[in-house]
Design a protein around this motif. Structure first.
Motif, PDB file in Angstrom:
ATOM      1  N   HIS A  64      43.561  30.878  50.756  1.00 55.30           N
ATOM      2  CA  HIS A  64      43.490  31.333  49.367  1.00 55.30           C
ATOM      3  C   HIS A  64      42.435  30.621  48.523  1.00 55.30           C
ATOM      4  O   HIS A  64      41.973  31.173  47.532  1.00 55.30           O
ATOM      5  CB  HIS A  64      44.866  31.249  48.700  1.00 55.30           C
ATOM      6  N   MET A 361      41.537  36.737  43.981  1.00 57.08           N
ATOM      7  CA  MET A 361      42.542  36.516  42.937  1.00 57.08           C
ATOM      8  C   MET A 361      42.110  35.408  41.977  1.00 57.08           C
ATOM      9  O   MET A 361      42.931  34.775  41.327  1.00 57.08           O
ATOM     10  CB  MET A 361      43.948  36.311  43.521  1.00 57.08           C
ATOM     11  N   GLY A 362      40.793  35.253  41.867  1.00 60.05           N
ATOM     12  CA  GLY A 362      40.258  34.450  40.766  1.00 60.05           C
ATOM     13  C   GLY A 362      40.273  32.949  40.952  1.00 60.05           C
ATOM     14  O   GLY A 362      40.117  32.207  39.983  1.00 60.05           O
ATOM     15  N   ASN A 363      40.441  32.483  42.186  1.00 66.44           N
ATOM     16  CA  ASN A 363      40.492  31.036  42.376  1.00 66.44           C
ATOM     17  C   ASN A 363      39.118  30.368  42.326  1.00 66.44           C
ATOM     18  O   ASN A 363      38.994  29.249  41.839  1.00 66.44           O
ATOM     19  CB  ASN A 363      41.153  30.692  43.720  1.00 66.44           C
ATOM     20  N   ARG A 380      42.962  45.067  44.590  1.00 65.98           N
ATOM     21  CA  ARG A 380      43.606  45.040  43.262  1.00 65.98           C
ATOM     22  C   ARG A 380      42.576  44.894  42.168  1.00 65.98           C
ATOM     23  O   ARG A 380      41.643  44.103  42.296  1.00 65.98           O
ATOM     24  CB  ARG A 380      44.604  43.883  43.158  1.00 65.98           C
ATOM     25  N   PHE A 382      43.751  44.572  38.780  1.00 64.82           N
ATOM     26  CA  PHE A 382      44.543  44.264  37.597  1.00 64.82           C
ATOM     27  C   PHE A 382      43.718  43.407  36.637  1.00 64.82           C
ATOM     28  O   PHE A 382      42.846  42.643  37.049  1.00 64.82           O
ATOM     29  CB  PHE A 382      45.806  43.491  37.980  1.00 64.82           C
ATOM     30  N   LYS A 383      44.063  43.528  35.373  1.00 66.50           N
ATOM     31  CA  LYS A 383      43.387  42.728  34.345  1.00 66.50           C
ATOM     32  C   LYS A 383      43.513  41.243  34.687  1.00 66.50           C
ATOM     33  O   LYS A 383      44.614  40.754  34.943  1.00 66.50           O
ATOM     34  CB  LYS A 383      44.059  43.017  33.009  1.00 66.50           C
ATOM     35  N   GLY A 384      42.403  40.549  34.697  1.00 65.95           N
ATOM     36  CA  GLY A 384      42.443  39.104  34.976  1.00 65.95           C
ATOM     37  C   GLY A 384      42.512  38.753  36.447  1.00 65.95           C
ATOM     38  O   GLY A 384      42.489  37.577  36.805  1.00 65.95           O
ATOM     39  N   ARG A 385      42.611  39.755  37.300  1.00 66.71           N
ATOM     40  CA  ARG A 385      42.809  39.510  38.733  1.00 66.71           C
ATOM     41  C   ARG A 385      41.755  38.547  39.304  1.00 66.71           C
ATOM     42  O   ARG A 385      42.063  37.662  40.077  1.00 66.71           O
ATOM     43  CB  ARG A 385      42.739  40.852  39.478  1.00 66.71           C
ATOM     44  N   GLY A 387      40.140  36.346  37.792  1.00 68.20           N
ATOM     45  CA  GLY A 387      40.038  35.084  37.058  1.00 68.20           C
ATOM     46  C   GLY A 387      39.566  35.202  35.626  1.00 68.20           C
ATOM     47  O   GLY A 387      39.473  34.196  34.932  1.00 68.20           O
ATOM     48  N   ASN A 388      39.242  36.432  35.167  1.00 67.34           N
ATOM     49  CA  ASN A 388      38.801  36.584  33.780  1.00 67.34           C
ATOM     50  C   ASN A 388      39.347  37.884  33.208  1.00 67.34           C
ATOM     51  O   ASN A 388      38.941  38.971  33.632  1.00 67.34           O
ATOM     52  CB  ASN A 388      37.272  36.575  33.707  1.00 67.34           C
TER      53      ASN A 388
ATOM     54  N   ASN B  15      52.026  44.023  35.919  1.00 71.22           N
ATOM     55  CA  ASN B  15      51.802  43.405  37.232  1.00 71.22           C
ATOM     56  C   ASN B  15      51.852  41.884  37.188  1.00 71.22           C
ATOM     57  O   ASN B  15      51.778  41.275  36.122  1.00 71.22           O
ATOM     58  CB  ASN B  15      50.479  43.910  37.828  1.00 71.22           C
ATOM     59  N   ASP B  17      49.733  39.704  38.015  1.00 72.60           N
ATOM     60  CA  ASP B  17      48.540  38.998  37.531  1.00 72.60           C
ATOM     61  C   ASP B  17      48.581  38.800  36.017  1.00 72.60           C
ATOM     62  O   ASP B  17      48.134  37.768  35.537  1.00 72.60           O
ATOM     63  CB  ASP B  17      47.264  39.745  37.940  1.00 72.60           C
ATOM     64  N   VAL B  18      49.090  39.776  35.291  1.00 71.34           N
ATOM     65  CA  VAL B  18      49.180  39.578  33.835  1.00 71.34           C
ATOM     66  C   VAL B  18      50.405  38.743  33.452  1.00 71.34           C
ATOM     67  O   VAL B  18      50.445  38.173  32.373  1.00 71.34           O
ATOM     68  CB  VAL B  18      49.153  40.911  33.029  1.00 71.34           C
ATOM     69  N   GLY B  22      46.676  34.690  38.919  1.00 71.53           N
ATOM     70  CA  GLY B  22      46.497  34.109  40.244  1.00 71.53           C
ATOM     71  C   GLY B  22      45.775  32.775  40.223  1.00 71.53           C
ATOM     72  O   GLY B  22      46.035  31.895  41.041  1.00 71.53           O
ATOM     73  N   LYS B  23      44.875  32.622  39.252  1.00 69.61           N
ATOM     74  CA  LYS B  23      44.085  31.383  39.219  1.00 69.61           C
ATOM     75  C   LYS B  23      44.952  30.161  38.937  1.00 69.61           C
ATOM     76  O   LYS B  23      44.498  29.038  39.142  1.00 69.61           O
ATOM     77  CB  LYS B  23      42.969  31.506  38.179  1.00 69.61           C
ATOM     78  N   ASP B  41      47.896  37.178  30.127  1.00 69.25           N
ATOM     79  CA  ASP B  41      46.878  38.232  30.082  1.00 69.25           C
ATOM     80  C   ASP B  41      47.422  39.575  29.598  1.00 69.25           C
ATOM     81  O   ASP B  41      46.720  40.587  29.615  1.00 69.25           O
ATOM     82  CB  ASP B  41      46.218  38.391  31.467  1.00 69.25           C
TER      83      ASP B  41
END
Lengths: 417, 164
Positions: A64, A361-363, A380, A382-385, A387-388, B15, B17-18, B22-23, B41
């Motif tokens: 990950h 996943m934004g790591n 995916r 998704f919003k922010g997925r 990392g932003n 979801n 993530d919001v 994940g970070k 989020d």
């Protein structure tokens, strides 16, 4: 009345005939965890048992955030190495191996008819090889370490029948996005999805993997296909044990059946911020992109790169686009090196990184800036997925992503001359 | 068990993530820190303003996406008393039971209640009360009720193994 694949798997495991809707407590054949194994190990220790129930059941794969981006990730990995050593988990793959869902089958931990769980939602992937596989939570993995068992509800089954030949530059990712768009993000909630029909029967490992992997994006508990000869040959090269292909009976009870014909399928794109927000390429053509992510457990296999490099040809990527390439495993990375494919992408302007989940996943390794748009081969958006929350992600096939990287905007790969 | 609090209302397919990006999944592990990032989020006001016992009301497929248990844990640590939704994503539903957080399926509640409403939930009787009406919801499946009643999967497992 016959039985579905899911009913047969759980009946075998439970030692009695079970039907959809029943609850069972069974022992999975394989239990996979990744970087979350450090947290799982702490929960496991809090239960108060002093050894792992059948350490050989467990497979632990670091992916990950590899190599670790900072000291917290590094400590996490260190704790996992100490844990697997102390508790005798031999199936351990360190940061030099690849994404867990790819490594699982490459290293022979997946076989037809197996019941596999993983503390990762994309564990549905192994249905590509005729296994019943599904995601669970961290506490559940800790309990399997302690007791070997877990509860499940035997799912009803939905059939997705696919026929027709894919047009040029259109493939399994476009099909899966089409399915997600039609069925919806909860269209198969709690269900097992069985993919069948002539198109599936002919489909190779890489394509099947996309369907099984993304089955969780339509809510499914598992995605499954009857292995064909190519799949069986792939498995036999890697698995040293006997196995039996398990199939649904023709007179089994299926809750629903969907039919798709891919003969006139367009390249498909999922727009921000949900996987089922899917449109044909024509509706998003011209959207400017800042970054291409060609990686993830969904679409970073040898076949994906082989198809995409045909699109690339001798072209260069747009100077306005960063192209991040992350092969799904070291085995794939080596295959790409050998075939000269990585060199072509590097010469075109791409950045090639080591196998792992990367920015999915934004790591780390390619988090977009505010206002930026990413087109990605992953699963995916998704919003922010990545990392932003102030960026946007479009999902598409490797071919569409590479073509869009060349032009700096989303393009219809079929129109490239 | 009774839960009383204000409603926070959101839409379909909220979801993981919001709920918990994940970070943070390997870097934010302290309970109070996790609570501060809950729904970051989706609703940046939530973590600051949520009070103990508050109830999240969501639409279809609540908690879809990742298997990350922190997406349940962060809400529990933030004080959330229950989630009511039209439907739950599969792994999220399991994680709720395993973490002892009531996950209630009630389309009627989702259709009727609004943000800020005060609700009272009686888990034993399967009733949600509010000024807008009284709603019944089905009990948890019998096979998993023991896990929930024990306070979650870990205490349940300890009890079964005779370690409590």
């Amino acid at each position: 009345m016959g039985e579905t694949f899911a009913e047969k798997i759980f009946s075998r495991k439970a030692g009695r005939k079970v039907k959809a809707g029943e609850f069972v407590e069974v022992e999975p054949d394989v239990a996979m965890s990744h970087d979350n194994t450090a947290a799982i190990s702490k929960t496991f220790l809090s239960i108060g048992v002093d050894k792992v129930h059948n350490p050989d059941r467990h497979v632990v794969i670091l992916d990950h955030c590899v190599p670790p981006a900072d000291e917290k990730f590094a400590r996490n990995h260190k704790e996992i190495r100490e844990f697997v050593r102390k508790f005798g988990i031999k199936n351990f793959y360190d940061i030099n191996t690849g994404i867990c869902h790819q490594v699982m089958h490459e290293k022979g931990h997946v076989w037809p008819g197996a019941l596999i769980v993983g503390s990762d939602s994309h564990t549905t992937s192994y249905g590509a090889f005729g296994a019943f596989s599904t995601g669970i939570g961290r506490s559940e993995m800790a309990v399997i370490m302690a007791t070997g068992k877990m509860w499940f509800r035997v799912p009803e089954t939905i059939r997705v029948h696919v026929e027709g030949e894919f047009p040029d530059f259109v493939g399994p990712k476009d099909l899966m996005l089409k399915i997600a768009g039609e069925i919806g993000a909860d269209g198969a909630l709690y269900k097992a999805v069985e993919y069948c029909g002539p198109t599936i029967e002919k489909m190779g490992v890489a394509g099947r993997f996309v369907l099984a992997n993304m089955s969780v994006e339509i809510g499914a508990k598992a995605g499954y296909m009857i292995p064909n000869d190519e799949v069986l040959e792939y498995i036999r090269r890697r698995v040293k044990r006997d196995f039996e292909v398990i199939k649904s009976d023709e007179d089994a009870e299926f809750e629903k059946e969907y039919k798709f014909d891919v003969s006139d399928l367009s390249p498909m794109v999922a727009r921000p911020h949900t996987v089922d927000n899917v449109v044909p390429i024509g509706e998003v053509k011209g959207t400017k992109v800042d970054m291409v992510f060609f990686g993830s457990c969904t679409n970073a296999r040898l076949e994906d790169f082989e198809e995409a490099v045909k699109v690339l040809g001798k072209r260069k990527f747009s100077p306005n686009v960063r192209v991040i390439i992350i092969p799904a495993s070291m085995e794939i990375y080596k295959g790409l090196l050998k075939r000269g494919i990585l060199e072509k992408f590097i010469d075109a302007g791409a950045v090639v990184l080591n196998p792992g989940c990367g920015p999915c996943m934004g790591n780390h390794e390619g988090v977009p800036a505010d206002g930026e748009i990413v087109i990605s081969t992953s699963n995916r958006n998704f919003k922010g997925r990545m990392g932003n929350r102030n960026s946007e992600i479009y999902l598409a096939s490797p071919q569409t992503c590479v073509a869009s990287g060349i032009y700096g905007e989303i393009v219809d790969v079929r129109e490239l001359s | 068990m009774k839960i009383k609090g204000r409603v926070w209302k959101y839409g379909d397919s909220i979801n993981t993530d919001v709920i918990f990006p994940g970070k943070y999944t390997y870097t934010v592990t302290d309970k109070s820190e996790m609570a501060k990032h809950a729904l970051e989020d989706l609703d940046p006001d939530f973590a600051e303003k949520v009070k103990k016992g508050d109830v999240i009301v969501g639409g279809r497929n609540f908690g879809c996406g990742s298997s990350r248990e922190q997406a349940v844990a962060c809400l529990v640590y933030a004080g959330v008393g229950a989630i009511i939704a039209r439907s739950f994503s599969r792994i999220y539903f399991r994680n709720c039971i395993n973490f002892g957080l009531p996950a209630i399926v009630s389309p009627e509640v989702v259709d009727t209640l609004e943000k800020g409403d005060i609700v009272e939930i009686d888990l034993e009787r399967g009733v949600v009360k509010s000024a807008r009406g009284i709603f019944e919801f089905p009990p948890l499946p019998e096979a998993v009720i023991g896990i929930f009643e024990a306070g979650g999967l870990i205490p349940y497992t300890r009890k079964r193994l005779g370690l409590e």
